[in-house]
Design an enzyme around this catalytic site. Structure first.
Site, PDB file in Angstrom:
ATOM      1  N   LYS A 118     -80.752 -60.060  -8.204  1.00 31.52           N
ATOM      2  CA  LYS A 118     -80.407 -58.835  -7.495  1.00 31.52           C
ATOM      3  C   LYS A 118     -79.195 -59.106  -6.624  1.00 31.52           C
ATOM      4  CE  LYS A 118     -81.207 -54.533  -7.205  1.00 31.52           C
ATOM      5  NZ  LYS A 118     -81.056 -53.730  -8.421  1.00 31.52           N
ATOM      6  N   SER A 133     -81.481 -50.185 -12.363  1.00 27.73           N
ATOM      7  CA  SER A 133     -82.195 -50.099 -11.081  1.00 27.73           C
ATOM      8  C   SER A 133     -82.872 -48.738 -10.955  1.00 27.73           C
ATOM      9  CB  SER A 133     -81.235 -50.370  -9.923  1.00 27.73           C
ATOM     10  OG  SER A 133     -80.911 -51.739  -9.857  1.00 27.73           O
TER      11      SER A 133
END
Length: 618
Positions: free
Chosen positions: A206, A409
Site C-alpha cells: 500500500k 482500492s
C-alpha cells in the site's frame, strides 16, 4: 438624532447599491445565457450547412477521452469557440466516439475516415483499445482509414495503427518511449517544514502513503509496479505490431538496434519511421491534401476535401427496441471516490448511491452495469456505494461491473457485490489495502513561536493538527484501519468464493493488471463494455432491451462554475508556469499528472482505500 438618521440613510444607500448590483448581474447573466444559446444554434446551423453530401468522417479528436464528461459538452465547445483556450482540457466521451464510428460504418454518406490526431492528448489503454475495436470494424467494412499527423505520440500512434495508410510530415516522428510511473515524494520537505506525519496502514504494497514517509519508492512498490507497467507495455506493443503486420521487435527494437537504425537514417526521425514500417509515406500537408482529395473529392465552398468532423457528425437516437419495458441502466463511477455530492472528476457517494437506488426502484430497469474507472478514495464513501450495489443485487436485478482503465482500492471495493466483473487485460485493479494520514503542525508552529494549550475532558478530545496526536487516539486509529482491512478482505473473500487467507495473499495493497487479476480470480472475464452489456442481458434473460445511460445532470450553476473553472485552469497555470525556471516547470507538470487526491481527502474517519501508484505516463 441626526447622526442616527445619517447612519440609516447610509445603510439604505449601501443596501440599494448591493441590490442594484445583484439585479444588474442577474439580468446580465440571463442575457449572456440567451446570447450563448443563440450563438450555439447559429453555429450548429452553419455546421449543418457546411456538411458535404458525401465524404470522410474526420476524427479530429482534441483533448482527452473519458468514460463520462465532467461538464456539459455543448457549452464547453461553445465557450472554446468564443474565447478559445487550451484544447488539452477538452473531454470526449468514449462511448459517444465509439457510437459515432459504428454508425458511420453503415452510413452511405461516409465513404471513409481520416484520423487527424495532432491535438489528441490521450486516454487509458482500455479506452484506446475499445476505440480501436470500432476502428477495426469500420476498416473491415471496406471503407478506408487514413491517419495523418505532423508527429505521433504514443497514444496517437495506437489509434493510427488501425489505419490502412499512415502519413507523416517530413520533419515529424513516431514517439514510442514506453510507459513509466513518476511520483513526487515529500519526506525531506515535510521534515524541513517540521510537519509530523502520522501514518496508519495495512498492506505491504500500500504505497499511497510513501510520499509522506520516503524520498523514493520502496522495493516492494517498485517490484509490484514493474510487473504491471511491463504488462501494459507488452499489451500496447502486441496490438500495434498486429495492426502493422510487424513483430514486436520491429515496432520497438532494443535501444542499441534503435540507435543503429536511426544512424542509418542520418538522424532523420521521419525516415526512420518510414524505414521501420511504422508509417506508409512521408508527405507534406499539401501532398496529403491531394491524396485525400483524390479519395473523397473536393469541396469548393470549404476549400478542402469532403469531410464531416466527428464533432459535427450527428446520429439519430436509436428507436426503442422493446417499448422501454426492458432497460439496462449504465451507471458511472468515474474518478476519485469522495463523500457527499458529485464534483467534476470525482465520484460523489451521495450522487452515485442515489443513481443506484433509482435504478433499483425503476421497474423498467432489469439489470445494471456499473462502469468503474476509479483509483478509490474514502472508505465511508466507498461503503455507501457498495451497499447500494448490494441492494440492487438483493432486489433481484443482476449487476455487472465493467472496469475501465483503473478500478483499484475503493474502485474494487464498490465492485465486490457484483454478479459478474469484467475487466480489460490492461485494467489496473486490486490494491486491496487501507491507510490513514493525519498531519500535525506542532513543531512547525513552535519554530515560529506559536504554541497551543488548553484543557480537555479526555486525551481523545485533544486530537488536533496543532498538537502531537495523543497515543490513545493513534492506537484507536490503527485499530480502525486494521478493522477496515479485515472488512475489505472479508468482502472480497465472500464475493470471490475464497478464504480470507487466500485473499490476503493477493491483497496487501498490491496492484494487479487485468490479466493477472483474472488468473487470480479477482475478476470473472477479460473483455470490454460490449461484453458487459451482453452479460447483463444474459443474466437478466433479456432478448430485447434498451441501454439507459444514467448520469447526474449538472444544474445551471454547476455548468457556469465548471466552465469558469475550466477557463481559469486552462489559462492561468500555463501563463504562470512559463515564468518558472525549466526544472520547476517539470515539477509543475509532474504534480499536475499525479492523481488529484490530497486536496480531496474528506473521509470523516481519515481512512482511505486509494491507489496513488496507479498513475502512469503513456
Amino acid at each position: 438624532m441626526r447622526a442616527l438618521w445619517q447612519i440609516i440613510v447610509a445603510i439604505f444607500k449601501l443596501s440599494w447599491r448591493v441590490l442594484n448590483f445583484i439585479r444588474q448581474a442577474f439580468f446580465n447573466l440571463i442575457f449572456l445565457i440567451v446570447l450563448l444559446v443563440g450563438l450555439g444554434a447559429y453555429l450548429q446551423v452553419q455546421d449543418a450547412n457546411q456538411r458535404p453530401e458525401k465524404g470522410a468522417l474526420l476524427v479530429n479528436l482534441s483533448g482527452t477521452i473519458v468514460d463520462t464528461l465532467s461538464s456539459d459538452i455543448k457549452l464547453r465547445q461553445l465557450s472554446q469557440e468564443l474565447i478559445g483556450g487550451n484544447n488539452e482540457v477538452q473531454e470526449n466521451s468514449l462511448f459517444d466516439i465509439v457510437k459515432q464510428i459504428r454508425y458511420a460504418k453503415d452510413d452511405e454518406k461516409i465513404s471513409g475516415m481520416v484520423l487527424s490526431l495532432n491535438n489528441f492528448v490521450g486516454a487509458d489503454q482500455p479506452s484506446l483499445k475499445y476505440i480501436g475495436k470500432a476502428l477495426k470494424e469500420f476498416r473491415d467494412s471496406g471503407k478506408p482509414i487514413y491517419a495523418i499527423g505532423d508527429s505521433y505520440s504514443q497514444g496517437q500512434y495506437y489509434l493510427a495503427s488501425f489505419a490502412n495508410k499512415i502519413y507523416l510530415s517530413p520533419m515529424g516522428d513516431v514517439s514510442l518511449p514506453g510507459i513509466a510511473t513518476n511520483g513526487l515524494y515529500y519526506k525531506s520537505l515535510l521534515d524541513k517544514l517540521k510537519v509530523t506525519t502520522n501514518i496508519f496502514r495495512v498492506g505491504t504494497y500500500k504505497s499511497a502513503v510513501e510520499p509522506f514517509i520516503r524520498d523514493d519508492m520502496s522495493p516492494e512498490a517498485r517490484q509490484a509496479d514493474s510487473r504491471w507497467v511491463n504488462a501494459l507495455w507488452s499489451n500496447y506493443l502486441t496490438d500495434v505490431a498486429a495492426n502493422r503486420g510487424l513483430s514486436v521487435g520491429e515496432v520497438y527494437p532494443e535501444p542499441t538496434q534503435l540507435i543503429k537504425q536511426l544512424k542509418a537514417s542520418n538522424g532523420n526521425t521521419a525516415e526512420f519511421a518510414l524505414n521501420s514500417k511504422l508509417v506508409d509515406a512521408i508527405h507534406s500537408r499539401a501532398d496529403i491534401e491531394k491524396v485525400l482529395t483524390k479519395e473523397f473529392g473536393w469541396n469548393e465552398k470549404n476549400k478542402n476535401f469532403n469531410f464531416t468532423s466527428i464533432y459535427n457528425y450527428q446520429i439519430p437516437d436509436p428507436e426503442p427496441k422493446y417499448e422501454k419495458d426492458a432497460e439496462i441502466a449504465v451507471i458511472f463511477a468515474n474518478g476519485a471516490i469522495v463523500d457527499g455530492p458529485e464534483m467534476p472528476g470525482m465520484v460523489g457517494s451521495d450522487t452515485t448511491a442515489k443513481l443506484l437506488r433509482d435504478a433499483r426502484l425503476d421497474d423498467n430497469v432489469k439489470a445494471v452495469i456499473l462502469r468503474v474507472n476509479s483509483p478509490g478514495g474514502s472508505v465511508t464513501a466507498s461503503e455507501m456505494i457498495r451497499a447500494e450495489v448490494q441492494a440492487v443485487k438483493d432486489a433481484g436485478k443482476p449487476v455487472v461491473v465493467s472496469m475501465g482503465g483503473l478500478a483499484a482500492s475503493g474502485g474494487y471495493w464498490i465492485s465486490t457485490p457484483a454478479d459478474y466483473i469484467i475487466s480489460s487485460p490492461s485494467t489496473l485493479t486490486g490494491s486491496i489495502g487501507i491507510f490513514g494520514v493525519i498531519n500535525t503542525f506542532e513543531n512547525s508552529l513552535d519554530a515560529i513561536g506559536v504554541h497551543t494549550d488548553g484543557v480537555a475532558t479526555s486525551p481523545l478530545a485533544e486530537a488536533t493538527i496543532t498538537k502531537q496526536l495523543p497515543p490513545q487516539f493513534a492506537e484507536m486509529m490503527q485499530l480502525t484501519i486494521e478493522n477496515g482491512y479485515k472488512t475489505f478482505i472479508n468482502l472480497v473473500a465472500k464475493a470471490r468464493n475464497k478464504t480470507p487467507a487466500e485473499v490476503d495473499k493477493l491483497a496487501q495493497g498490491r496492484v494487479w493488471i487485468g490479466l493477472d487479476a483474472k488468473n487470480n480470480g479477482l475478476v470473472d472475464m477479460l473483455g470490454d463494455f460490449d461484453d458487459a452489456v451482453n452479460k447483463a442481458a444474459e443474466l437478466a434473460k433479456l432478448e430485447s432491451y434498451d441501454l439507459k445511460w444514467t448520469k447526474n445532470e449538472p444544474g445551471l450553476r454547476d455548468i457556469l462554475l465548471g466552465q469558469a473553472s475550466i477557463s481559469v485552469n486552462s489559462l492561468l497555470p500555463e501563463a504562470f508556469k512559463i515564468q518558472l525556471p525549466a526544472p520547476l516547470q517539470q515539477v509543475a507538470d509532474d504534480m499536475n499528472k499525479q492523481p488529484g487526491f490530497f486536496g480531496n481527502m474528506n473521509d470523516p474517519g481519515h481512512r482511505y482505500i486509494y491507489c496513488l501508484s496507479c498513475s502512469y505516463s503513456n
